[in-house]
Design a protein around this motif. Structure first.
Motif, PDB file in Angstrom:
ATOM      1  N   MET A  17     -16.008 -44.775  23.895  1.00  9.41           N
ATOM      2  CA  MET A  17     -14.594 -44.623  24.121  1.00  9.41           C
ATOM      3  C   MET A  17     -13.992 -46.024  24.183  1.00  9.41           C
ATOM      4  O   MET A  17     -14.519 -46.889  24.874  1.00  9.41           O
ATOM      5  N   ALA A  18     -12.903 -46.197  23.449  1.00 12.03           N
ATOM      6  CA  ALA A  18     -12.286 -47.521  23.377  1.00 12.03           C
ATOM      7  C   ALA A  18     -10.782 -47.391  23.191  1.00 12.03           C
ATOM      8  O   ALA A  18     -10.312 -46.492  22.508  1.00 12.03           O
ATOM      9  N   ASN A  19     -10.048 -48.302  23.810  1.00 13.30           N
ATOM     10  CA  ASN A  19      -8.606 -48.295  23.605  1.00 13.30           C
ATOM     11  C   ASN A  19      -8.168 -49.328  22.574  1.00 13.30           C
ATOM     12  O   ASN A  19      -7.074 -49.267  22.072  1.00 13.30           O
ATOM     13  N   LEU A  20      -9.013 -50.264  22.247  1.00 14.11           N
ATOM     14  CA  LEU A  20      -8.711 -51.267  21.229  1.00 14.11           C
ATOM     15  C   LEU A  20      -9.624 -50.999  20.021  1.00 14.11           C
ATOM     16  O   LEU A  20     -10.694 -51.590  19.877  1.00 14.11           O
ATOM     17  N   ILE A  21      -9.184 -50.101  19.162  1.00 11.02           N
ATOM     18  CA  ILE A  21      -9.992 -49.651  18.035  1.00 11.02           C
ATOM     19  C   ILE A  21     -10.393 -50.816  17.115  1.00 11.02           C
ATOM     20  O   ILE A  21     -11.551 -50.909  16.728  1.00 11.02           O
ATOM     21  N   PRO A  22      -9.482 -51.731  16.767  1.00 10.41           N
ATOM     22  CA  PRO A  22      -9.893 -52.846  15.901  1.00 10.41           C
ATOM     23  C   PRO A  22     -11.016 -53.695  16.511  1.00 10.41           C
ATOM     24  O   PRO A  22     -11.906 -54.160  15.803  1.00 10.41           O
ATOM     25  N   VAL A  23     -10.990 -53.876  17.820  1.00  8.16           N
ATOM     26  CA  VAL A  23     -12.052 -54.644  18.482  1.00  8.16           C
ATOM     27  C   VAL A  23     -13.368 -53.872  18.417  1.00  8.16           C
ATOM     28  O   VAL A  23     -14.417 -54.432  18.111  1.00  8.16           O
ATOM     29  N   ALA A  24     -13.312 -52.582  18.687  1.00 10.32           N
ATOM     30  CA  ALA A  24     -14.523 -51.752  18.623  1.00 10.32           C
ATOM     31  C   ALA A  24     -15.123 -51.796  17.214  1.00 10.32           C
ATOM     32  O   ALA A  24     -16.341 -51.880  17.050  1.00 10.32           O
ATOM     33  N   LYS A  25     -14.266 -51.750  16.196  1.00 13.36           N
ATOM     34  CA  LYS A  25     -14.755 -51.830  14.819  1.00 13.36           C
ATOM     35  C   LYS A  25     -15.364 -53.195  14.530  1.00 13.36           C
ATOM     36  O   LYS A  25     -16.410 -53.296  13.896  1.00 13.36           O
ATOM     37  N   SER A  26     -14.724 -54.260  15.010  1.00 13.79           N
ATOM     38  CA  SER A  26     -15.190 -55.608  14.691  1.00 13.79           C
ATOM     39  C   SER A  26     -16.527 -55.939  15.342  1.00 13.79           C
ATOM     40  O   SER A  26     -17.284 -56.754  14.826  1.00 13.79           O
ATOM     41  N   PRO A  86     -10.912 -42.857  20.583  1.00 11.24           N
ATOM     42  CA  PRO A  86      -9.756 -43.560  21.125  1.00 11.24           C
ATOM     43  C   PRO A  86      -9.378 -43.075  22.529  1.00 11.24           C
ATOM     44  O   PRO A  86      -9.468 -41.895  22.838  1.00 11.24           O
ATOM     45  N   THR A  87      -8.939 -44.025  23.364  1.00 14.96           N
ATOM     46  CA  THR A  87      -8.451 -43.692  24.688  1.00 14.96           C
ATOM     47  C   THR A  87      -6.949 -43.944  24.752  1.00 14.96           C
ATOM     48  O   THR A  87      -6.343 -44.326  23.757  1.00 14.96           O
ATOM     49  N   ILE A  88      -6.360 -43.762  25.922  1.00 10.75           N
ATOM     50  CA  ILE A  88      -4.907 -43.818  26.075  1.00 10.75           C
ATOM     51  C   ILE A  88      -4.387 -45.256  26.182  1.00 10.75           C
ATOM     52  O   ILE A  88      -3.567 -45.689  25.390  1.00 10.75           O
ATOM     53  N   SER A  89      -4.855 -45.975  27.179  1.00  9.23           N
ATOM     54  CA  SER A  89      -4.362 -47.332  27.412  1.00  9.23           C
ATOM     55  C   SER A  89      -5.403 -48.133  28.181  1.00  9.23           C
ATOM     56  O   SER A  89      -6.388 -47.578  28.658  1.00  9.23           O
ATOM     57  N   ILE A  90      -5.168 -49.415  28.326  1.00  6.83           N
ATOM     58  CA  ILE A  90      -6.132 -50.272  29.016  1.00  6.83           C
ATOM     59  C   ILE A  90      -6.229 -49.925  30.514  1.00  6.83           C
ATOM     60  O   ILE A  90      -7.317 -49.683  31.006  1.00  6.83           O
ATOM     61  N   PRO A  91      -5.131 -49.853  31.248  1.00  8.14           N
ATOM     62  CA  PRO A  91      -5.289 -49.560  32.683  1.00  8.14           C
ATOM     63  C   PRO A  91      -5.648 -48.094  32.973  1.00  8.14           C
ATOM     64  O   PRO A  91      -6.232 -47.795  33.999  1.00  8.14           O
ATOM     65  N   TYR A  92      -5.306 -47.175  32.066  1.00  8.86           N
ATOM     66  CA  TYR A  92      -5.588 -45.749  32.278  1.00  8.86           C
ATOM     67  C   TYR A  92      -6.202 -45.165  31.003  1.00  8.86           C
ATOM     68  O   TYR A  92      -5.529 -44.461  30.248  1.00  8.86           O
ATOM     69  N   TYR A 101     -10.129 -33.785  29.963  1.00  6.02           N
ATOM     70  CA  TYR A 101     -11.144 -32.809  29.561  1.00  6.02           C
ATOM     71  C   TYR A 101     -11.359 -32.868  28.049  1.00  6.02           C
ATOM     72  O   TYR A 101     -12.488 -32.869  27.564  1.00  6.02           O
ATOM     73  N   HIS A 102     -10.264 -32.917  27.306  1.00  4.10           N
ATOM     74  CA  HIS A 102     -10.347 -32.968  25.842  1.00  4.10           C
ATOM     75  C   HIS A 102     -11.025 -34.255  25.368  1.00  4.10           C
ATOM     76  O   HIS A 102     -11.917 -34.214  24.523  1.00  4.10           O
ATOM     77  N   ARG A 103     -10.607 -35.407  25.903  1.00  2.04           N
ATOM     78  CA  ARG A 103     -11.194 -36.683  25.470  1.00  2.04           C
ATOM     79  C   ARG A 103     -12.685 -36.758  25.771  1.00  2.04           C
ATOM     80  O   ARG A 103     -13.464 -37.223  24.958  1.00  2.04           O
ATOM     81  N   VAL A 104     -13.087 -36.314  26.940  1.00  2.64           N
ATOM     82  CA  VAL A 104     -14.505 -36.340  27.288  1.00  2.64           C
ATOM     83  C   VAL A 104     -15.274 -35.376  26.382  1.00  2.64           C
ATOM     84  O   VAL A 104     -16.382 -35.674  25.942  1.00  2.64           O
ATOM     85  N   GLY A 105     -14.682 -34.241  26.058  1.00  3.92           N
ATOM     86  CA  GLY A 105     -15.312 -33.300  25.127  1.00  3.92           C
ATOM     87  C   GLY A 105     -15.523 -33.920  23.763  1.00  3.92           C
ATOM     88  O   GLY A 105     -16.584 -33.765  23.150  1.00  3.92           O
ATOM     89  N   VAL A 106     -14.516 -34.625  23.264  1.00  2.00           N
ATOM     90  CA  VAL A 106     -14.646 -35.311  21.973  1.00  2.00           C
ATOM     91  C   VAL A 106     -15.743 -36.370  22.052  1.00  2.00           C
ATOM     92  O   VAL A 106     -16.554 -36.520  21.136  1.00  2.00           O
ATOM     93  N   ALA A 107     -15.808 -37.092  23.165  1.00  2.95           N
ATOM     94  CA  ALA A 107     -16.837 -38.124  23.330  1.00  2.95           C
ATOM     95  C   ALA A 107     -18.234 -37.505  23.345  1.00  2.95           C
ATOM     96  O   ALA A 107     -19.163 -38.052  22.739  1.00  2.95           O
ATOM     97  N   LEU A 108     -18.399 -36.371  23.997  1.00  2.00           N
ATOM     98  CA  LEU A 108     -19.705 -35.702  24.011  1.00  2.00           C
ATOM     99  C   LEU A 108     -20.092 -35.217  22.615  1.00  2.00           C
ATOM    100  O   LEU A 108     -21.252 -35.322  22.208  1.00  2.00           O
ATOM    101  N   GLU A 109     -19.117 -34.711  21.861  1.00  2.00           N
ATOM    102  CA  GLU A 109     -19.384 -34.309  20.483  1.00  2.00           C
ATOM    103  C   GLU A 109     -19.766 -35.526  19.636  1.00  2.00           C
ATOM    104  O   GLU A 109     -20.645 -35.442  18.780  1.00  2.00           O
TER     105      GLU A 109
END
Length: 65
Positions: free
Chosen positions: A1-10, A18-24, A41-49
């Motif tokens: 799970m990451a909020n900065l997709i370009p960094v995760a890719k690099s 994807p997550t919502i924001s840095i502090p939350y 619930y939805h985001r964690v479900g996607v992460a488990l998948e």
């Protein structure tokens, strides 16, 4: 799970949810608790998948409800 997709890719992450924001990353404190719960619930479900998905290259998983 990451909020900065370009960094995760690099850095070479092969499964990115994807997550919502840095502090939350999994919620928005400006929304009602019921809505936050559904979102989390939805985001964690996607992460488990994503953990069980067989991917051959970097994949950004869709988190649309």
């Amino acid at each position: 799970m990451a909020n900065l997709i370009p960094v995760a890719k690099s850095v070479g992450s092969n499964k990115i949810v994807p997550t919502i924001s840095i502090p939350y990353p999994l919620g928005d404190p400006n929304t009602p608790k019921e809505e936050q719960w559904k979102l989390r619930y939805h985001r964690v479900g996607v992460a488990l998948e994503a953990l069980t998905a067989d991917v051959k290259e970097q994949t950004v998983f869709s988190v649309k409800i």
